[in-house]
Design an enzyme around this catalytic site. Structure first.
Site, PDB file in Angstrom:
ATOM      1  N   GLY A 303       0.800  -1.214   0.000  1.00 28.31           N
ATOM      2  CA  GLY A 303       0.000   0.000   0.000  1.00 28.31           C
ATOM      3  C   GLY A 303       0.835   1.267   0.000  1.00 28.31           C
ATOM      4  O   GLY A 303       0.300   2.357  -0.215  1.00 28.31           O
ATOM      5  N   VAL A 304       2.135   1.159   0.257  1.00 26.88           N
ATOM      6  CA  VAL A 304       3.029   2.313   0.196  1.00 26.88           C
ATOM      7  C   VAL A 304       3.672   2.302  -1.183  1.00 26.88           C
ATOM      8  O   VAL A 304       4.488   1.440  -1.486  1.00 26.88           O
ATOM      9  CB  VAL A 304       4.101   2.248   1.300  1.00 26.88           C
ATOM     10  CG1 VAL A 304       5.013   3.471   1.234  1.00 26.88           C
ATOM     11  CG2 VAL A 304       3.441   2.143   2.670  1.00 26.88           C
ATOM     12  N   GLY A 307       7.031   2.449  -6.479  1.00 31.66           N
ATOM     13  CA  GLY A 307       7.517   1.827  -7.701  1.00 31.66           C
ATOM     14  C   GLY A 307       7.521   2.767  -8.886  1.00 31.66           C
ATOM     15  O   GLY A 307       8.461   2.767  -9.698  1.00 31.66           O
ATOM     16  N   SER A 332       7.207  -7.432 -19.771  1.00 31.83           N
ATOM     17  CA  SER A 332       6.423  -7.739 -18.578  1.00 31.83           C
ATOM     18  C   SER A 332       5.562  -8.975 -18.748  1.00 31.83           C
ATOM     19  O   SER A 332       5.030  -9.230 -19.839  1.00 31.83           O
ATOM     20  CB  SER A 332       5.497  -6.559 -18.244  1.00 31.83           C
ATOM     21  OG  SER A 332       6.226  -5.389 -17.974  1.00 31.83           O
ATOM     22  N   HIS A 417       1.824  -0.173 -14.717  1.00 32.47           N
ATOM     23  CA  HIS A 417       2.526   0.525 -15.786  1.00 32.47           C
ATOM     24  C   HIS A 417       1.654   1.567 -16.472  1.00 32.47           C
ATOM     25  O   HIS A 417       2.110   2.677 -16.760  1.00 32.47           O
ATOM     26  CB  HIS A 417       3.073  -0.481 -16.795  1.00 32.47           C
ATOM     27  CG  HIS A 417       4.207  -1.292 -16.261  1.00 32.47           C
ATOM     28  ND1 HIS A 417       5.388  -0.731 -15.836  1.00 32.47           N
ATOM     29  CD2 HIS A 417       4.344  -2.631 -16.056  1.00 32.47           C
ATOM     30  CE1 HIS A 417       6.204  -1.673 -15.407  1.00 32.47           C
ATOM     31  NE2 HIS A 417       5.590  -2.830 -15.522  1.00 32.47           N
TER      32      HIS A 417
END
Length: 477
Positions: A303-304, A307, A332, A417
């Site tokens: 939740g933090v 990225g 990916s 992304h």
């Protein structure tokens, strides 16, 4: 590349060993992971016997529960500078760190009870709203007290790292201990401040980095398993880069890291990208930087979000090192594709493929499969059949672009992304024929294009429900 945000991993794919662990403590955590995995088969006789041994252990006696309540109330009520409360917090922490899993769970139950009750004075004199605020302040004071503690032994984690472990347990057990939710809310809010991207340090990881750090890289890699030290050295060679975010309080513990490869064209196959026998790329003529793996390392930081900041910072670093480098993309996985396809019925799949593609399939392979599971079985990842390949790519394109959850892409990697402003650039057939790649994405992978000048516009399009896709991907929709 992926940010590992799937439910089974998110947040750190692997749990750290705790300082001072006993063998029983480590076994307790191992068994807890096995027991919580719905996909595991029936336990073996040895595992059943071991579980019986654990369950026979006294969890927390009434006397120990009273002692914990007294310790915790002292920690909650006293000022942060109170020495006796800090000593009580240190004792509670040391007991928690070395306890087997059932005892840790029982200790969290007592913690949730004390955190919800507050002191008698607060309960007697406060209004409901002021009592709620007082309880929140007490919880925050407790977490700050733990964060300020230092390990008592050389290998012990700092207080901040202990809190990350503590929250990882809270996230695993919050359904069993409902009172943990309010504790988790306050701790997540604190982490959002303590791990703000402005406080983190971006550092390269190289083959010359300390061996302990390289070992963590192997352990934490969540996308493409690092099979050996030779494999790791290949990923850290001169035509590769690896960057990680670190917190100043945890200088030897990466929070998230990204692996980068320099290639002459946009990569379409992870086996080729990670081939240890491939010649080194000439960095004077490098054209593409491919982000092929990004891994969160700390389950307790779920939740933090940092990225997206990591990728943008890495792009800036690469542009400084290689001013002529202009092309950035990922390679990916599509981790949710197979599960999504299994849930579809024949009519839904026919609607996605359209009459022409279904007719082409029927002409070549006979009657269409009866449901999503049958379709998945028919789409052999290593097939060279054009109808199989085009059918799979069409279904994958629909899943990535059209399937949504709460107004955002249903696939966790696509959500990450596209939420960074990337574009769905290309789908690649037979791109990951590992067991994991076959099971999750039918062997397919996707390139997300990061064009620095287009990120903001792409993000606005995503907000309007129209994510940016390339012309080639658009033709599959």
């Amino acid at each position: 590349m992926t940010l590992d945000t799937t439910e089974q991993k998110v947040s750190a794919p692997l749990e750290n060993e705790r300082a001072g662990d006993t063998l029983l403590a480590r076994f307790g955590r191992w068994w807890g992971r096995k027991g919580d995995d719905a996909n595991e088969g029936a336990p073996s006789a040895a595992a059943t016997a071991a579980t019986a041994q654990l369950s026979a252990l006294p969890v927390l006696s009434a006397r120990v529960q009273r002692r914990h309540r007294e310790q915790l109330r002292q920690c909650f009520d006293a000022r942060l500078t109170d020495g006796a409360a800090n000593t009580a917090a240190q004792a509670w922490r040391q007991e928690y760190e070395t306890a087997p899993e059932p005892v840790r769970q029982a200790m969290l139950e007592v913690l949730a009870e004390v955190a919800a009750s507050g002191s008698d004075a607060a309960a007697t004199h406060a209004s409901p709203s002021s009592l709620s605020q007082a309880l929140s302040n007490a919880r925050i004071r407790f977490f700050k007290r733990l964060a300020a503690l230092h390990g008592q032994h050389g290998g012990s984690a700092c207080g901040l790292h202990f809190l990350i472990h503590l929250r990882a347990d809270m996230l695993r057990w919050h359904k069993r201990i409902p009172g943990l939710r309010v504790l988790d809310d306050d701790l997540e809010a604190l982490f959002s401040n303590w791990f703000d991207v402005g406080l983190l340090e971006l550092q390269p990881i190289t083959w010359d980095s300390p061996a302990s750090l390289l070992e963590k890289l192997i352990r934490y890699e969540a996308v493409h398993e690092i099979s050996s030290w030779t494999d790791l050295r290949n990923r850290l060679d001169s035509d590769r880069r690896c960057y990680a975010f670190f917190h100043p309080r945890m200088p030897r513990e990466p929070l998230i890291f990204v692996e980068v490869a320099f290639v002459p064209e946009m990569a379409a196959n992870v086996q080729a990208l990670l081939d240890e026998a491939a010649p080194l790329e000439d960095l004077r003529r490098v054209k593409w930087a491919i982000f092929y793996s990004i891994s969160n390392t700390q389950a307790g930081l779920r939740g933090v979000s940092f990225g997206n900041f990591l990728l943008k910072r890495v792009i800036e670093e690469l542009q400084r090192e290689f001013p002529k480098l202009k092309q950035f993309a990922t390679l990916s996985p599509i981790p949710g594709f197979a599960d999504w396809l299994r849930r579809q019925d024949a009519a839904a799949i026919a609607g996605v493929l359209g009459e022409k593609r279904v007719a082409r399939w029927t002409e070549r392979h006979g009657d269409a499969p009866a449901d999503g599971a049958a379709w998945l079985a028919a789409l052999a990842p290593d097939s060279t059949d054009a109808a199989i390949r085009d059918t799979a790519l069409t279904l994958a394109a629909h899943y990535l672009v059209r399937e949504q959850k709460d107004g955002l892409p249903a696939d966790a990697v696509a959500r990450f992304h596209l939420g960074n402003g990337a574009c769905v650039e290309r789908l690649n057939w037979g791109a990951d024929l590992s067991r994991k790649g076959r099971a999750q994405g039918c062997g397919m992978m996707v390139n997300y294009l990061y064009a620095p000048d287009a990120l903001d516009d792409n993000l606005a399009r995503l907000g309007a429900g129209n994510p940016r896709v390339s012309r080639a991907v658009g033709k599959l929709l």
